[in-house]
Design an enzyme around this catalytic site. Sequence first.
Site, PDB file in Angstrom:
ATOM      1  N   HIS A  41       0.823  -1.204   0.000  1.00  0.00           N
ATOM      2  CA  HIS A  41       0.000   0.000   0.000  1.00  0.00           C
ATOM      3  C   HIS A  41       0.865   1.266   0.000  1.00  0.00           C
ATOM      4  O   HIS A  41       0.630   2.190  -0.778  1.00  0.00           O
ATOM      5  CB  HIS A  41      -0.927  -0.015   1.218  1.00  0.00           C
ATOM      6  CG  HIS A  41      -1.784   1.201   1.321  1.00  0.00           C
ATOM      7  ND1 HIS A  41      -3.066   1.251   0.820  1.00  0.00           N
ATOM      8  CD2 HIS A  41      -1.533   2.428   1.851  1.00  0.00           C
ATOM      9  CE1 HIS A  41      -3.561   2.459   1.041  1.00  0.00           C
ATOM     10  NE2 HIS A  41      -2.660   3.195   1.672  1.00  0.00           N
ATOM     11  N   GLU A  42       1.878   1.300   0.854  1.00  0.00           N
ATOM     12  CA  GLU A  42       2.743   2.487   0.941  1.00  0.00           C
ATOM     13  C   GLU A  42       3.556   2.663  -0.345  1.00  0.00           C
ATOM     14  O   GLU A  42       3.697   3.782  -0.858  1.00  0.00           O
ATOM     15  CB  GLU A  42       3.678   2.381   2.151  1.00  0.00           C
ATOM     16  CG  GLU A  42       2.966   2.396   3.503  1.00  0.00           C
ATOM     17  CD  GLU A  42       2.134   3.659   3.726  1.00  0.00           C
ATOM     18  OE1 GLU A  42       2.507   4.730   3.231  1.00  0.00           O
ATOM     19  OE2 GLU A  42       1.091   3.553   4.396  1.00  0.00           O
TER      20      GLU A  42
ATOM     21  N   HIS B 288       1.461   4.247  -3.066  1.00  0.00           N
ATOM     22  CA  HIS B 288       1.379   5.719  -3.003  1.00  0.00           C
ATOM     23  C   HIS B 288       2.584   6.332  -3.713  1.00  0.00           C
ATOM     24  O   HIS B 288       2.460   7.309  -4.453  1.00  0.00           O
ATOM     25  CB  HIS B 288       1.383   6.202  -1.543  1.00  0.00           C
ATOM     26  CG  HIS B 288       0.038   6.169  -0.874  1.00  0.00           C
ATOM     27  ND1 HIS B 288      -1.097   6.733  -1.423  1.00  0.00           N
ATOM     28  CD2 HIS B 288      -0.346   5.667   0.321  1.00  0.00           C
ATOM     29  CE1 HIS B 288      -2.116   6.568  -0.590  1.00  0.00           C
ATOM     30  NE2 HIS B 288      -1.688   5.911   0.471  1.00  0.00           N
TER      31      HIS B 288
ATOM     32  N   GLU C 251      -6.457   6.686  -1.667  1.00  0.00           N
ATOM     33  CA  GLU C 251      -6.422   5.517  -0.778  1.00  0.00           C
ATOM     34  C   GLU C 251      -6.931   4.265  -1.498  1.00  0.00           C
ATOM     35  O   GLU C 251      -6.327   3.195  -1.407  1.00  0.00           O
ATOM     36  CB  GLU C 251      -7.272   5.780   0.473  1.00  0.00           C
ATOM     37  CG  GLU C 251      -6.589   6.639   1.518  1.00  0.00           C
ATOM     38  CD  GLU C 251      -5.227   6.096   1.890  1.00  0.00           C
ATOM     39  OE1 GLU C 251      -5.111   4.888   2.141  1.00  0.00           O
ATOM     40  OE2 GLU C 251      -4.264   6.861   1.893  1.00  0.00           O
TER      41      GLU C 251
HETATM   42 ZN   LIG Z   1      -2.571   5.209   2.081  1.00  0.00          ZN
END
Ligand SMILES: [Zn+2]
Length: 272
Positions: A136-137, A140, A197
């Site tokens: 997830h990171e 981004h 997100e």
């Molecule tokens: Zn996030």
Amino acid sequence: MKLKNAFILMAFVALCFACATNPFTGKKTMALVPNSQLFPTAFAQYDQFLTENKVVTGTKDAEMITRVGQRIAVAAERWLNANGYEGYLEDYKWEYNLVDDKTVNAWCMPGGKIVFYTGILPIAKNEAGVAAIMGHEVAHALANHGQQRMSAAYIQAGVALAGNVAIKDEQDRNAFNQYYGVGSQVGAMLPFSRAHETEADKIGIYLMAIAGYNPDEASLLWERMKANSGGSSTPEILSTHPSNDSRIANLKALAPKAKEEAAKFGVTTFRE
Ligand SMILES: [Zn+2]
């Protein structure tokens, strides 16, 4: 009047050149600050953060963070290459560090500079849980969400966009610090938008599956995050990453698709 039109035209041209295509969505995104200028500033901030904090080395956990990070980065490169984006990661310099701090958080700075706090490990629970956070990171960073957030801030602040924007003066540095705050400012960072997100969840779960981690763990991870929220023990990461039922349901629905995507890369068994 003529001058005004010329300015509008110039601004329009500048904005068009400043657009980059997001390989994960195919959508045009703003990139007013080029990677070549943004990343070195991020790298310097990251190095400074490491000197001011207790980096854990040589432990099983520290080795796990590096191992998961490397596998996720390889998965990202494989996916990008397979989809015609060779060279996309040219300016990225991946680095994964575990910091001794009971704060429940993890973050990735532009260009692939990642920090996990020891405090998030109990909630991550297992290596696949770490991979879900890592994916997830990293997502981004790959989708340049931070950069878009910063570009939007520049526009909001009415910063003149003649030519290019270099991070060299006080105002730019302040903007950078505000949007990529490290150390004590991490918790004060603005949350990503809900659209960012959702995008990071999707890219992240694909990456973890291609890296060989069970994507079913992603929804379980955010359920654990949710269970840990409330009261004084609310995880720091939840201030920028609210965990709610729709996020968890979305990740559950994405897991089988992530496995299908992984199969395209010959990955059909997944570790926990
Ligand atoms: Zn996030």
